[in-house]
Scaffold this active site. Structure first.
Site, short mmCIF file in Angstrom:
data_model
loop_
_atom_site.label_atom_id
_atom_site.label_comp_id
_atom_site.label_asym_id
_atom_site.label_seq_id
_atom_site.Cartn_x
_atom_site.Cartn_y
_atom_site.Cartn_z
N LYS A 278 20.14 29.00 21.74
CA LYS A 278 21.49 29.15 21.20
C LYS A 278 22.33 27.88 21.41
CE LYS A 278 21.58 34.21 21.68
NZ LYS A 278 22.42 35.37 22.04
N TYR B 14 22.18 39.12 12.51
CA TYR B 14 22.65 40.11 13.49
C TYR B 14 23.22 41.36 12.82
CZ TYR B 14 22.07 37.02 17.57
OH TYR B 14 21.56 36.25 18.58
N PHE C 153 31.50 43.49 19.71
CA PHE C 153 31.28 42.08 20.02
C PHE C 153 30.78 41.27 18.83
CE2 PHE C 153 27.43 44.44 21.35
CZ PHE C 153 26.45 43.77 20.61
N ARG D 31 10.69 38.19 26.79
CA ARG D 31 11.84 38.92 27.34
C ARG D 31 11.89 38.79 28.86
NH1 ARG D 31 14.61 41.73 23.76
NH2 ARG D 31 15.44 43.28 25.20
N ARG E 214 18.01 32.81 31.41
CA ARG E 214 19.46 33.11 31.35
C ARG E 214 20.12 32.92 32.71
NH1 ARG E 214 18.28 38.05 27.28
NH2 ARG E 214 18.91 37.06 25.32
N ASN F 168 24.50 33.07 26.06
CA ASN F 168 23.41 33.47 26.96
C ASN F 168 22.10 32.72 26.69
OD1 ASN F 168 22.68 34.84 24.66
ND2 ASN F 168 22.29 36.79 25.68
N HIS G 60 17.84 33.92 22.42
CA HIS G 60 17.60 35.24 21.82
C HIS G 60 16.09 35.42 21.74
CE1 HIS G 60 17.47 38.56 18.98
NE2 HIS G 60 16.50 37.88 18.38
N GLU H 130 12.66 39.24 11.88
CA GLU H 130 13.39 38.03 12.30
C GLU H 130 12.64 36.76 11.91
OE1 GLU H 130 15.70 40.17 16.05
OE2 GLU H 130 14.25 38.59 16.47
P1 CMP Z 1 20.89 38.59 21.54
O1 CMP Z 1 19.57 38.89 22.15
O2 CMP Z 1 20.99 37.34 20.75
O3 CMP Z 1 21.33 39.83 20.61
C1 CMP Z 1 22.67 40.15 20.35
C2 CMP Z 1 23.63 39.37 21.19
O4 CMP Z 1 24.93 39.89 21.29
C3 CMP Z 1 23.15 39.32 22.63
O5 CMP Z 1 21.99 38.51 22.71
C4 CMP Z 1 24.39 38.81 23.34
O6 CMP Z 1 24.46 37.38 23.33
C5 CMP Z 1 25.53 39.33 22.46
N1 CMP Z 1 26.35 40.35 23.12
C6 CMP Z 1 27.66 40.24 23.41
N2 CMP Z 1 28.11 41.33 24.00
C7 CMP Z 1 27.07 42.19 24.10
C8 CMP Z 1 26.91 43.51 24.64
N3 CMP Z 1 27.92 44.19 25.20
N4 CMP Z 1 25.68 44.06 24.58
C9 CMP Z 1 24.64 43.41 24.01
N5 CMP Z 1 24.74 42.17 23.48
C10 CMP Z 1 25.94 41.56 23.54
#
Ligand code: CMP
Length: 141
Positions: free
Chosen positions: A10, A50, A58, A86, A103, A113, A116, A127
Site C-alpha cells: 500500500k 474494494y 470506513f 495472511r 503490519r 496498514n 493487502h 482480485e
Molecule cells: P485490506 O486487507 O486492504 O481490506 C480492506 C481494508 O479496509 C483493510 O485492509 C483496512 O486497511 C481497511 N479498514 C479500515 N477500517 C477497517 C475496519 N474497521 N475493518 C476492516 N478493515 C478496515
C-alpha cells in the site's frame, strides 16, 4: 496445495521505501512473485477493487488512502499461499498484529496498514483478474 494470492503493497509502505523488505519476507517464506507492477490507482479502480466494502463506514477513508500514492500489485504463488501470506501480514489492525509480522513492523494504522492480501481462493481469483490479464501472470515453477 499450490495456490496463488493477490498482494498489494500500500501507499504507506511504498512511501517508507520498504517494498524490498516486504517482498523479501514473501520470498524467504516460500512465496514466489509471479506477477508484479507499480501503479497509482484511480479512484474508480480503488472503489471497484474494494466494492465489497462499499457500505462500510470506513469505505471513503480506505479509498482516499489507496489513491494517495502508488502501490505495488503482485501475484504470489506457493504452497498454501493465501494462509501463508495472511500469517506473514499479521492482523488487519497493526496494533493487534503479532510482533515480527509485516503490519506490526511497518504499519501505523488500520487504514495505513502496509499490505493487502486475499482472504480466500475465490477472492484471490477475482482480485488477480481485476489487475492482471492471464498473460501477465507467469508460472512459478
Ligand atoms: P485490506 O486487507 O486492504 O481490506 C480492506 C481494508 O479496509 C483493510 O485492509 C483496512 O486497511 C481497511 N479498514 C479500515 N477500517 C477497517 C475496519 N474497521 N475493518 C476492516 N478493515 C478496515
Amino acid at each position: 496445495a499450490v495456490q496463488r494470492t493477490f498482494s498489494i503493497i500500500k501507499p504507506d509502505a511504498v512511501k517508507k521505501n520498504v517494498i524490498g523488505k516486504i517482498v523479501s519476507r514473501f520470498e524467504s517464506n516460500g512465496l514466489k512473485v509471479v506477477a508484479s507492477k507499480m501503479k497509482h490507482l484511480s479512484r474508480q479502480e480503488a472503489e471497484g477493487f474494494y466494492a465489497v466494502h462499499k457500505d462500510r463506514p470506513f469505505f471513503k477513508d480506505l479509498v482516499d488512502f489507496m489513491v494517495s500514492g502508488p502501490v505495488v500489485l503482485q501475484v504470489l504463488e506457493g504452497e498454501d499461499a493465501i494462509a501463508k501470506n495472511r500469517a506473514l501480514m499479521g492482523a488487519t489492525d497493526p496494533k493487534k498484529a503479532e510482533p515480527g509480522t509485516i503490519r506490526a513492523d511497518f504499519a501505523e494504522s488500520i487504514d495505513a496498514n502496509a499490505v493487502h492480501g486475499s482472504d480466500a481462493p475465490e477472492t484471490a481469483a477475482i482480485e488477480i483478474a481485476y489487475f492482471f490479464p492471464a498473460c501477465e501472470v507467469y508460472a512459478g515453477r
